[in-house]
Design an enzyme around this catalytic site. Structure first.
Site, PDB file in Angstrom:
ATOM      1  N   ASN A  81       0.809  -1.233   0.000  1.00 39.42           N
ATOM      2  CA  ASN A  81       0.000   0.000   0.000  1.00 39.42           C
ATOM      3  C   ASN A  81       0.836   1.273   0.000  1.00 39.42           C
ATOM      4  O   ASN A  81       0.435   2.277  -0.578  1.00 39.42           O
ATOM      5  CB  ASN A  81      -1.023  -0.015   1.145  1.00 39.42           C
ATOM      6  CG  ASN A  81      -0.411  -0.269   2.496  1.00 39.42           C
ATOM      7  OD1 ASN A  81       0.658  -0.876   2.603  1.00 39.42           O
ATOM      8  ND2 ASN A  81      -1.068   0.173   3.541  1.00 39.42           N
ATOM      9  N   GLU A 134       3.381  -4.430  12.350  1.00 42.22           N
ATOM     10  CA  GLU A 134       2.484  -3.304  12.097  1.00 42.22           C
ATOM     11  C   GLU A 134       1.361  -3.862  11.236  1.00 42.22           C
ATOM     12  O   GLU A 134       1.564  -4.157  10.065  1.00 42.22           O
ATOM     13  CB  GLU A 134       3.273  -2.193  11.401  1.00 42.22           C
ATOM     14  CG  GLU A 134       2.729  -0.826  11.703  1.00 42.22           C
ATOM     15  CD  GLU A 134       1.618  -0.494  10.752  1.00 42.22           C
ATOM     16  OE1 GLU A 134       0.444  -0.771  11.104  1.00 42.22           O
ATOM     17  OE2 GLU A 134       1.912   0.011   9.677  1.00 42.22           O
ATOM     18  N   CYS A 146      -3.480   1.079   6.677  1.00 45.51           N
ATOM     19  CA  CYS A 146      -3.717   0.403   7.954  1.00 45.51           C
ATOM     20  C   CYS A 146      -4.447   1.334   8.913  1.00 45.51           C
ATOM     21  O   CYS A 146      -5.248   0.900   9.709  1.00 45.51           O
ATOM     22  CB  CYS A 146      -2.397  -0.051   8.552  1.00 45.51           C
ATOM     23  SG  CYS A 146      -1.185   1.258   8.640  1.00 45.51           S
ATOM     24  N   GLU A 148       7.191   1.672  15.415  1.00 45.77           N
ATOM     25  CA  GLU A 148       8.177   2.155  14.449  1.00 45.77           C
ATOM     26  C   GLU A 148       8.286   3.658  14.617  1.00 45.77           C
ATOM     27  O   GLU A 148       7.494   4.284  15.309  1.00 45.77           O
ATOM     28  CB  GLU A 148       7.750   1.789  13.026  1.00 45.77           C
ATOM     29  CG  GLU A 148       7.752   0.276  12.817  1.00 45.77           C
ATOM     30  CD  GLU A 148       7.656  -0.089  11.357  1.00 45.77           C
ATOM     31  OE1 GLU A 148       8.625   0.120  10.630  1.00 45.77           O
ATOM     32  OE2 GLU A 148       6.584  -0.563  10.946  1.00 45.77           O
TER      33      GLU A 148
HETATM   34  P1  NDP Z   1      -0.203  -9.816   3.328  1.00 46.67           P
HETATM   35  O1  NDP Z   1      -0.161  -9.660   4.794  1.00 46.67           O
HETATM   36  O2  NDP Z   1      -0.428 -11.156   2.751  1.00 46.67           O
HETATM   37  O3  NDP Z   1       1.171  -9.270   2.664  1.00 46.67           O
HETATM   38  C1  NDP Z   1       2.081  -8.385   3.249  1.00 46.67           C
HETATM   39  C2  NDP Z   1       3.503  -8.854   2.989  1.00 46.67           C
HETATM   40  O4  NDP Z   1       3.725 -10.113   3.624  1.00 46.67           O
HETATM   41  C3  NDP Z   1       3.838  -9.101   1.516  1.00 46.67           C
HETATM   42  O5  NDP Z   1       5.188  -8.796   1.278  1.00 46.67           O
HETATM   43  C4  NDP Z   1       3.605 -10.596   1.379  1.00 46.67           C
HETATM   44  O6  NDP Z   1       4.273 -11.181   0.291  1.00 46.67           O
HETATM   45  C5  NDP Z   1       4.179 -11.084   2.685  1.00 46.67           C
HETATM   46  N1  NDP Z   1       3.702 -12.406   3.101  1.00 46.67           N
HETATM   47  C6  NDP Z   1       2.528 -13.013   2.782  1.00 46.67           C
HETATM   48  N2  NDP Z   1       2.458 -14.222   3.382  1.00 46.67           N
HETATM   49  C7  NDP Z   1       3.597 -14.364   4.088  1.00 46.67           C
HETATM   50  C8  NDP Z   1       4.117 -15.394   4.927  1.00 46.67           C
HETATM   51  N3  NDP Z   1       3.435 -16.509   5.174  1.00 46.67           N
HETATM   52  N4  NDP Z   1       5.333 -15.220   5.493  1.00 46.67           N
HETATM   53  C9  NDP Z   1       6.035 -14.099   5.289  1.00 46.67           C
HETATM   54  N5  NDP Z   1       5.597 -13.086   4.498  1.00 46.67           N
HETATM   55  C10 NDP Z   1       4.398 -13.215   3.917  1.00 46.67           C
HETATM   56  O7  NDP Z   1      -1.273  -8.805   2.776  1.00 46.67           O
HETATM   57  P2  NDP Z   1      -2.174  -8.962   1.450  1.00 46.67           P
HETATM   58  O8  NDP Z   1      -1.386  -8.429   0.352  1.00 46.67           O
HETATM   59  O9  NDP Z   1      -2.695 -10.344   1.292  1.00 46.67           O
HETATM   60  O10 NDP Z   1      -3.405  -8.014   1.803  1.00 46.67           O
HETATM   61  C11 NDP Z   1      -4.547  -8.567   2.461  1.00 46.67           C
HETATM   62  C12 NDP Z   1      -5.050  -7.639   3.533  1.00 46.67           C
HETATM   63  O11 NDP Z   1      -4.018  -7.382   4.480  1.00 46.67           O
HETATM   64  C13 NDP Z   1      -5.455  -6.261   3.053  1.00 46.67           C
HETATM   65  O12 NDP Z   1      -6.728  -6.250   2.513  1.00 46.67           O
HETATM   66  C14 NDP Z   1      -5.369  -5.483   4.334  1.00 46.67           C
HETATM   67  O13 NDP Z   1      -6.513  -5.693   5.104  1.00 46.67           O
HETATM   68  C15 NDP Z   1      -4.164  -6.086   5.040  1.00 46.67           C
HETATM   69  N6  NDP Z   1      -2.930  -5.310   4.801  1.00 46.67           N
HETATM   70  C16 NDP Z   1      -2.534  -4.435   5.761  1.00 46.67           C
HETATM   71  C17 NDP Z   1      -1.440  -3.634   5.536  1.00 46.67           C
HETATM   72  C18 NDP Z   1      -0.979  -2.638   6.561  1.00 46.67           C
HETATM   73  O14 NDP Z   1      -0.435  -1.598   6.200  1.00 46.67           O
HETATM   74  N7  NDP Z   1      -1.114  -2.924   7.844  1.00 46.67           N
HETATM   75  C19 NDP Z   1      -0.690  -3.664   4.284  1.00 46.67           C
HETATM   76  C20 NDP Z   1      -1.174  -4.660   3.342  1.00 46.67           C
HETATM   77  C21 NDP Z   1      -2.261  -5.423   3.619  1.00 46.67           C
HETATM   78  P3  NDP Z   1       3.466 -11.413  -1.093  1.00 46.67           P
HETATM   79  O15 NDP Z   1       3.156 -10.057  -1.593  1.00 46.67           O
HETATM   80  O16 NDP Z   1       4.430 -12.146  -1.909  1.00 46.67           O
HETATM   81  O17 NDP Z   1       2.235 -12.195  -0.738  1.00 46.67           O
END
Ligand code: NDP
Length: 492
Positions: free
Chosen positions: A156, A254, A288, A466
């Site tokens: 994001n 976070e 977030c 952070e």
């Molecule tokens: P994820 O939590 O899946 O992804 C965030 C990061 O974690 C990406 O780099 C992802 O890699 C990585 N990741 C995913 N699975 C694993 C794992 N098992 N072990 C280690 N790293 C991992 O978010 P999504 O992209 O699926 O988004 C889904 C929802 O998450 C959103 O709709 C929102 O609600 C929330 N979200 C919250 C954020 C925040 O700022 N707090 C940011 C993004 C999402 P990869 O991209 O390769 O899957």
């Protein structure tokens, strides 16, 4: 730097770019059109190990960790200056890759520059302490870098949320392995190139893209990993916390939010309505700390919701690179479907759509992931749309009768990231701020933060914090040294 269009963003390991062991690349998509604009390497578990190996070697063999902190600081200041000079290119890549309006990407890159400068200034301020102990002894502590730190970033704010933890880790003298989200790898790789130009030694900043469940987990489980910082969903955060616990890794999480905004009748209602629009429609709500729940005092509920509706309906949607666009697409078709699913749930739970709730399919928007700015009303408290993070431009609004009810509603979700209070009454502002169960509160303000302010969540919103001067300490360990001075005993 290479032009964003038709570019390739490979892995960045040991100061060199490569497509990785398997040589696999995938398209990088512009969410305004769902067309490819670049290609990126897809890293593997082997690449994750290579990145950890490279970081560990650089930590041991370069003078990054042991150098005078002021020199590390100067390198980070240089990196900030290089980024500032190339800010427009970075902003355009971010917009192409993530969809947000160009002016938001410009602000994001400006924020990254300020973050680097802030932590550059702290690089030589990791002081220890002296501790009084009995006898002819001298006891002191030193702050030492941890070694290899792992940072898993979301899509994001691809560069901003990566650098928010990478900068203090580098300032403290660590070697970093960064895994960007698979959807948005571009600016992380471009940033690593720039770091090399600024004088960050090869291997001190590595970028390895690839599927989180494989590459991300391999990084966390690697024996060389000394700390993990993750930003993303609660579900993945919990999974990473379990892995980190198994290996006793220090962890910063976070995670999500469901930010409540409480509007009391004495507030500046014009400013409040505009700020609420900004708090939920900026970055198409993919934040977030999005201000995604609005609670308005019953006495002003209807007229105030009309103001919010007007703000939502006035927003200009379009591709982020187009002039005057105020809200871009969601990052992916999946994210759009997810947001529409929440709207459908709200409806079936008895809620109403005051405005929006549908895809925008006007000319030029139909092939992108555009959702009209949405305001839901009368959605029951238990509905998923009120209880869970949507991560889209969807606001759920309801009324409250008094401060007690407002606070109860605000604290009713599993999240606790940012709460907002709108009132001109000092006592209401401060008492409600104290009663909100969240890591951050803003009063008469849209969601806003600075590199010098701690950014933290409670409950399911996160662990640790952070930003702020203590963030550098997160990436150090405290070593105690006790010295027997061997001085002669005092005569009786
Ligand atoms: P994820 O939590 O899946 O992804 C965030 C990061 O974690 C990406 O780099 C992802 O890699 C990585 N990741 C995913 N699975 C694993 C794992 N098992 N072990 C280690 N790293 C991992 O978010 P999504 O992209 O699926 O988004 C889904 C929802 O998450 C959103 O709709 C929102 O609600 C929330 N979200 C919250 C954020 C925040 O700022 N707090 C940011 C993004 C999402 P990869 O991209 O390769 O899957």
């Amino acid at each position: 730097m290479s032009a964003p269009a038709d570019a390739t963003y490979d892995l960045f390991i040991g100061g060199e770019e490569s497509p990785g062991a398997a040589g696999e690349r995938r398209p990088v998509i512009d969410p305004a059109t769902n067309r490819e604009f670049a290609r990126a390497a897809v890293g593997s578990v082997d690449d994750a190990r290579a990145a950890m190996e490279s970081a560990e070697r650089a930590f041991r063999e370069t003078n990054w960790a042991e150098d005078d902190g002021a020199r590390r600081g100067r390198t980070l200041f240089r990196l900030a200056a290089l980024l500032e000079a190339d800010a427009e290119t970075f902003a355009r890549i971010e917009t192409l890759n993530m969809g947000k309006p160009l002016r938001e990407s410009r602000a994001d890159v400006g924020y990254v520059v300020r973050t680097l400068e802030y932590f550059a200034g702290l690089a030589d301020k990791t002081e220890g302490e002296t501790i009084p102990v009995p006898g002819p002894r001298f006891d002191y502590t030193v702050r030492e870098p941890l070694g290899v730190t792992v940072h898993i970033a979301p899509w994001n704010y691809p560069l901003l949320l990566a650098v928010r933890s990478v900068a203090p880790a580098l300032a403290a003298g660590n070697a970093v392995v960064l895994k960007p989200a698979s959807l948005t790898p571009a600016t992380a790789v471009a940033f690593a190139r720039l770091a090399t130009s600024a004088g960050v030694p090869p291997g001190i900043l590595n970028v390895v893209s690839g599927p989180g469940a494989r590459v991300g987990e391999a990084l966390v489980e690697d024996p060389r990993c000394r700390s993990v910082t993750f930003t993303g969903s609660v579900e993945v955060g919990e999974r990473i916390a379990a892995l980190a616990a198994r290996h006793l890794r220090p962890l910063t999480l976070e995670l999500g939010g469901k930010g409540p905004v409480l509007v009391f009748p004495d507030a500046d209602l014009d400013r409040a309505a505009r700020a609420i629009g900004y708090g939920i429609f900026q970055n198409a709500g993919q934040m977030c700390w999005a201000a995604s729940r609005l609670y308005v005092h019953e006495s002003i509920r209807e007229p105030f919701l009309e103001r919010v509706r007007a703000v939502a309906e006035a927003l200009r949607l379009g591709p982020g690179l187009a002039d005057g666009v105020e809200m871009g697409p969601l990052v992916s078709p999946e994210q759009l479907d997810r947001a529409l699913g929440f709207v459908a749930d709200a409806r079936s739970d008895g809620g109403k759509v005051l405005t929006g709730g549908v895809r925008a399919t006007d000319a030029g928007l139909a092939s992108g992931n555009f959702l009209r700015p949405t305001v839901l009303v009368d959605v029951p408290e238990h509905s998923r749309a009120v209880a869970e993070e949507i991560f889209g431009p969807v606001l759920a609004a309801a009324g409250f009768r008094d401060a007690d009810e407002a606070v109860r509603l605000a604290n009713s979700t599993r999240y606790g990231l940012l709460g907002a209070v709108w009132t001109r009454d000092l006592s209401t502002a401060h008492t409600v701020a104290r009663r909100l169960d969240s890591g951050m509160v803003v009063v008469n303000e849209a969601p806003i933060t600075y590199p010098q302010s701690p950014f933290a969540g409670t409950k399911s919103s996160g662990l640790g914090f952070e930003q702020g001067r203590d963030a550098v300490r997160t990436y150090t360990r405290r070593k105690n040294v006790l010295v027997n001075l061997g001085a002669p005993k005092r005569k009786a």
